[in-house]
Motif scaffolding. Structure first.
Motif, mmCIF file in Angstrom:
data_model
loop_
_atom_site.group_PDB
_atom_site.id
_atom_site.type_symbol
_atom_site.label_atom_id
_atom_site.label_comp_id
_atom_site.label_asym_id
_atom_site.label_seq_id
_atom_site.Cartn_x
_atom_site.Cartn_y
_atom_site.Cartn_z
ATOM 1 N N LEU A 78 -2.969 4.254 8.211
ATOM 2 C CA LEU A 78 -2.982 2.934 7.403
ATOM 3 C C LEU A 78 -3.758 2.070 8.271
ATOM 4 O O LEU A 78 -4.405 1.108 7.915
ATOM 5 N N GLU B 124 -7.205 -0.335 8.705
ATOM 6 C CA GLU B 124 -7.169 -2.003 8.444
ATOM 7 C C GLU B 124 -7.806 -2.423 9.578
ATOM 8 O O GLU B 124 -7.783 -3.662 9.892
ATOM 9 N N THR C 250 0.851 -1.286 -0.121
ATOM 10 C CA THR C 250 0.050 -0.046 0.034
ATOM 11 C C THR C 250 0.672 1.156 -0.142
ATOM 12 O O THR C 250 1.869 1.245 1.026
#
Length: 305
Positions: free
Chosen positions: A162, A166, A116
Motif C-alpha cells: 500500500l 503511494e 483504503t
C-alpha cells in the motif's frame, strides 16, 4: 508521557486499556458484524458465496472463517455473500433488494471514505504529511483509528504494498517499546511476544539507544526501530465496531411468507428500533410499494437475485 496515558486523555472511554498478557490476547474475539444497510445487495466481488446457510449465525461464521469485512444475508434464499472489503456510505455498488440485509464489521460507513481497503485485513488511512510518533498516534485516535497493526505476514506484506503504491518509503505503524525497553507492544497494548511472526530488518531491533523506541514499516516489508521524535508519514487503521447486538426484527421480517407482511413488519421494526434502523432504512425506491403496490414489487426482476 506514555502513549497509554495519552490515550486516556484523548479517549476517556478507553479507561480499561492496559498492557495485555498473552492469555488476554488469545481470548480476544474479533468484532461482531452489525447491520449497516437494510434492503441492499452489494455488487462487490465476493470471497465466499453460499446458498446453503439457513441462519444469520451460519453466514456470520462463514464470514469470520474467510476473514471477510462485510456480508449480505438472505434467509429465504439461504444466501450468504461474503466480501473482502466493505462498501462506503456513498458507494454505487449497492442494488436495492428487500431480500438482503448488509452487515459490516464497521459501524460507521461514512468514516470509510478516506480509507483504503486491504482485502480481508482492514481499512487504512495513509497520512503523507510528517509528524513525530506521538503526534501521529494522536491524529489516528482523533479519527477513530489506531496506528496500524503489522503483527502478521499478511498485514506487513499488504501494508508495505500500500505505501509503495503511494510512493512512500516508510511509515510509522502501531508498535513501540516506550513502556519497557525491549518489550514491543502494539498500539492497542498487545505484546509482540504473543505472536510468532517477525519482520525485523537486518540488525534490528536496535534497542541499545533508548531514544529508538518506535517502529516503522518500509517498502521492503521490514520493520525498523527509529527515534520517536523523527517526523515521518504514518498509517492509521480504522477501529472495527464492536457492539453488543442481537438479531433484530430487521432480519426476522425476511422470513415472513408474503411481501405485504414483510412491509408491515419493517414498519413496526422502524417504530421499535429507530436507532438500529437509522442507517438501515429501505431505499427510497421502495417507498411507493408501501402504498399498496405490492404486486409490482413481487414482479420486479431483481428481487431475490
Amino acid at each position: 508521557m506514555s502513549l497509554l496515558a495519552l490515550v486516556m486523555i484523548l479517549v476517556p472511554e478507553a479507561e480499561n486499556l492496559h498492557l495485555q498478557s498473552c492469555s488476554e490476547v488469545q481470548r480476544e474475539t474479533p468484532p461482531q458484524f452489525s447491520l449497516s444497510k437494510a434492503c441492499a445487495l452489494s455488487l462487490k466481488t465476493t470471497v465466499a458465496n453460499s446458498r446453503r446457510l439457513a441462519t444469520f449465525y451460519h453466514c456470520e461464521l462463514l464470514a469470520r472463517r474467510k476473514n471477510g469485512l462485510a456480508f449480505n444475508f438472505n434467509p429465504q434464499l439461504r444466501s450468504c455473500r461474503v466480501y473482502g472489503c466493505p462498501d462506503t456510505e456513498d458507494s454505487e455498488t449497492f442494488l436495492p433488494d428487500p431480500g438482503y440485509d448488509y452487515y459490516s464489521r464497521y459501524l460507521r460507513t461514512d468514516k470509510l471514505t478516506n480509507y483504503t481497503c486491504v482485502p480481508n485485513v482492514g481499512m487504512f488511512h495513509l497520512h503523507k504529511h510528517r509528524l513525530n510518533y506521538t503526534m501521529a498516534f494522536e491524529v489516528c485516535l482523533k479519527e477513530g483509528s489506531t496506528l496500524a497493526d503489522v503483527t502478521s505476514e499478511v498485514r506487513t506484506n499488504g501494508l508495505s504494498r500500500l505505501i509503495e503504491k503511494e510512493g512512500i518509503h516508510e511509515v510509522y505503524v502501531g508498535m513501540d517499546d516506550m513502556a519497557e525497553e525491549g518489550r514491543f507492544v502494539s498500539a492497542g497494548g498487545a505484546p509482540l511476544n504473543c505472536v510468532e511472526y517477525r519482520a525485523w530488518a537486518p540488525r534490528e531491533p536496535r534497542v541499545l539507544n533508548e531514544a529508538n523506541d518506535c517502529v516503522v514499516l518500509n517498502t521492503r516489508r521490514e520493520w525498523r526501530v527509529v527515534n520517536c521524535g523523527l517526523k515521518l508519514p504514518f498509517l492509521c487503521e480504522l477501529v472495527m465496531g464492536n457492539t453488543n447486538r442481537s438479531i433484530t426484527n430487521v432480519t426476522m421480517c425476511h422470513s415472513l411468507p408474503t411481501m405485504r407482511r414483510k412491509l408491515e413488519c419493517w414498519e413496526e421494526t422502524k417504530k421499535l428500533h429507530p436507532q438500529e434502523r437509522k442507517n438501515g432504512q429501505c431505499p427510497k425506491d421502495f417507498q411507493f410499494y408501501q402504498q399498496g403496490n405490492v404486486s409490482e414489487m413481487n414482479n420486479n426482476s431483481y428481487i431475490g437475485k
